[in-house]
Design a protein around this motif. Structure first.
Motif: not given
Length: 261
Positions: A74-79, A230-233
């Motif tokens: 959740f934090r990484k998505k927000k960032v 997902r986040f790495a991409t």
């Protein structure tokens, strides 16, 4: 008709079970595992509470790993969403024809948190302005490019923070859960050494408790792997966007210096 009715009543009469048979059935019902519910389901909480200590430790470890993964997700998505949004907003201002000096003054204000693409611009323009006294335009441009590379590396390092934890949870959790399962199955079979007659009712509770560890390992690993990919991409796309802006800004600075000379 009377003989026919008598024959039907005799056929449908249920004989009472012998006392030894009834006692055996009662013992079998009492021996059913407490984790089995009346509708054939499983009480997961009871399975976890009745597991052996090593299996319980594995479950607790996987539970904490899963909770930590979701917090990071959740934090990484927000960032990352904020980085995308700030990049779009700054690019609109940058390519709208605004004066670079005014943009730099706004980015270098005190008590203002500057990040993302605006931080890259601020670092490059600061180094470019600092090296104006240098006669060699190539050194001036290299100083600006060096400042932007450092800013890009710093921004990407912040975006990639904690992604390693998600990768570790996704790759290690299934093996940790499998370890708990193997340990629980060994404990279950070791307990059969003191049983004269082994039945499925004797082994089933221990095996069920052990398999919960594997299920928890998968529950922790699957979201972590999905989020990491997902986040790495997304971080890679942002990195390409930052590099493209650095190259375009370097070209603008080079043309500006040539025009001034």
């Amino acid at each position: 008709m009377t003989p026919l009715l008598s024959a039907l009543q005799a056929a449908t009469t249920v004989e009472p079970l012998p006392e030894d048979t009834a006692g055996a059935v009662g013992n079998a019902v009492a021996a059913l595992p407490p984790t089995a519910t009346g509708d054939g389901g499983l009480d997961l909480l009871q399975l976890m509470l009745h597991a052996s200590l090593p299996v319980q430790l594995v479950m607790v470890l996987l539970l904490f790993a899963s909770i930590a993964s979701w917090v990071i997700i959740f934090r990484k998505k927000k960032v990352l969403d904020r980085a995308d949004r700030e990049s779009e907003q700054f690019e609109e201002r940058f390519w709208s024809g605004a004066d670079l000096t005014k943009l730099y003054a706004g980015a270098s204000q005190r008590n203002r948190d500057v990040g993302g693409m605006e931080s890259i611009f601020e670092a490059g323009f600061r180094e470019f302005s600092r090296e104006r006294r240098v006669a060699d335009s190539r050194l001036q441009l290299e100083g600006a490019q060096r400042g932007m590379r450092v800013a890009v590396a710093r921004e990407l390092d912040g975006l990639e923070h904690n992604l390693e934890f998600l990768a570790n949870v996704g790759s290690i959790s299934p093996y940790v859960g499998l370890f708990g399962t193997v340990w629980g199955i060994m404990i279950s079979f070791q307990g059969l050494a003191n049983v004269q007659e082994a039945t499925i009712a004797t082994v089933a509770p221990g095996i069920s408790e052990a398999l919960i560890a594997t299920a928890m390992g998968l529950f922790a690993a699957i979201p972590a792997v999905w989020a990491y990919n997902r986040f790495a991409t997304k971080v890679e796309r942002i990195a390409v966007r930052y590099d493209a802006f650095s190259e375009e800004f370097s070209s603008i600075l080079e043309r500006q210096h040539t025009h001034q000379n």
